[in-house]
Design a protein around this motif. Structure first.
Motif, PDB file in Angstrom:
ATOM      1  N   LYS A 152       8.556  52.999  18.118  1.00 56.33           N
ATOM      2  CA  LYS A 152       7.177  52.520  18.189  1.00 56.33           C
ATOM      3  C   LYS A 152       6.379  53.034  16.993  1.00 56.33           C
ATOM      4  O   LYS A 152       6.586  54.143  16.518  1.00 56.33           O
ATOM      5  CB  LYS A 152       6.516  52.984  19.484  1.00 56.33           C
ATOM      6  CG  LYS A 152       7.095  52.338  20.737  1.00 56.33           C
ATOM      7  CD  LYS A 152       6.358  52.783  21.984  1.00 56.33           C
ATOM      8  CE  LYS A 152       6.907  52.103  23.224  1.00 56.33           C
ATOM      9  NZ  LYS A 152       6.190  52.516  24.452  1.00 56.33           N
ATOM     10  N   SER A 157       3.086  49.783  19.172  1.00 55.10           N
ATOM     11  CA  SER A 157       3.823  48.542  18.968  1.00 55.10           C
ATOM     12  C   SER A 157       5.271  48.871  18.628  1.00 55.10           C
ATOM     13  O   SER A 157       5.531  49.775  17.831  1.00 55.10           O
ATOM     14  CB  SER A 157       3.207  47.729  17.824  1.00 55.10           C
ATOM     15  OG  SER A 157       1.865  47.400  18.096  1.00 55.10           O
ATOM     16  N   TYR A 159       8.930  48.104  16.848  1.00 50.52           N
ATOM     17  CA  TYR A 159       9.371  47.364  15.654  1.00 50.52           C
ATOM     18  C   TYR A 159      10.773  46.799  15.857  1.00 50.52           C
ATOM     19  O   TYR A 159      11.528  46.580  14.912  1.00 50.52           O
ATOM     20  CB  TYR A 159       9.250  48.213  14.385  1.00 50.52           C
ATOM     21  CG  TYR A 159      10.100  49.458  14.290  1.00 50.52           C
ATOM     22  CD1 TYR A 159      11.332  49.431  13.639  1.00 50.52           C
ATOM     23  CD2 TYR A 159       9.659  50.676  14.796  1.00 50.52           C
ATOM     24  CE1 TYR A 159      12.106  50.579  13.495  1.00 50.52           C
ATOM     25  CE2 TYR A 159      10.416  51.827  14.661  1.00 50.52           C
ATOM     26  CZ  TYR A 159      11.637  51.771  14.012  1.00 50.52           C
ATOM     27  OH  TYR A 159      12.400  52.907  13.880  1.00 50.52           O
TER      28      TYR A 159
END
Length: 268
Positions: A152, A157, A159
């Motif tokens: 993350k 988020s 990847y």
């Protein structure tokens, strides 16, 4: 009482074997092997060239070496890393600067704190590391080893989509899979060892054999250092794998995961 205990153990082993066979009924390893074994080594260390490679080559076994682009060994001994790649070992991508989540590890420098990276930043770092490794081994396809098994970036988020774009597979951490059905080659589990005995390494392989799946080792230092495996323990493991060669497929992470991916396509 003793006979009853033995009978119960036989039944449990039989049930477990039957379950593994049933759960992998659509998946077959090549040459009727019981399981696959991947030996992976992280951080591009001199101990890999000095200790691991001579042992591996003496058994004619191939492994994967995840080398960050900024490692001194990769810079100072480029010709040797190129040679091991020519001899069938894999040079895997482990980023340029080995960024890790600074929220989990207090030794992470702020500029290499993965939790502060943008998606564009990690993509460019991995892409550039691929270019560097291609200049060494000439290969355009390779696998990725998640640094610190973190996946993350900024804003939590993931990847993973970038890994799927740039690589054929990804190695994380986690327990041995119970089944090969629907396994994700971009997030494969492995065991990060820390001073294990040879018996512990062998037991890990045997567990994969019982399940009919895959044992992936995440080694770091060899013969002394952090997250170490001793030369003796590694040799004991390699001895066992050689003696049981008909049962276990030992190969690079790239070759094994490529086979898994192909099997999955054929099953679908």
């Amino acid at each position: 009482m003793k006979r009853t205990f033995i009978n119960v153990m036989v039944i449990l082993v039989t049930v477990q074997f039957s379950y593994s066979q049933d759960s992998n009924k659509n998946f077959k390893w090549p040459e009727k092997k019981k399981a696959a074994v991947c030996l992976t080594f992280d951080d591009g260390q001199d101990s890999h060239l000095d200790n691991a490679i001579p042992l591996l080559d003496s058994f004619n076994m191939k492994a994967t070496f995840y080398c960050p682009g900024n490692k001194e060994s990769l810079h100072n001994r480029t010709a040797e890393w190129r040679t091991i790649a020519k001899n069938g070992h894999e040079l895997g991508n482990h980023s340029l600067f080995h960024p890790c989540d600074g929220r989990q590890f207090d030794w992470v420098e702020p500029e290499y704190d993965l939790s502060r990276y943008s998606l564009d930043q990690i993509r460019m770092e991995l892409y550039t590391a691929n270019t560097l490794l291609k200049a060494i081994d000439g290969k355009t396809n390779r696998t990725y080893g998640y640094t610190c098994s973190n996946y993350k970036v900024q804003g939590d988020s993931t990847y993973l989509a970038i890994v799927k774009q740039l690589f054929s597979a990804g190695r994380s951490d986690g327990p041995i899979p119970n089944t090969m059905e629907n396994i994700d080659v971009y997030f494969m589990p492995s065991w990060c060892v820390d001073n294990p005995t040879g018996k512990e390494l062998i037991d890990y392989v045997k567990e994969a054999g019982r399940k009919g799946t895959i044992a992936t080792f995440m080694f770091h230092s060899v013969g002394g250092g952090y997250l170490n495996v001793s030369n003796e323990a590694l040799q004991e493991l390699l001895n066992y794998l050689k003696e049981n060669e008909p049962d276990y497929w030992v190969d690079t992470f790239y070759n094994v995961t490529a086979y898994i991916a192909n099997q999955s396509v054929n099953i679908e």
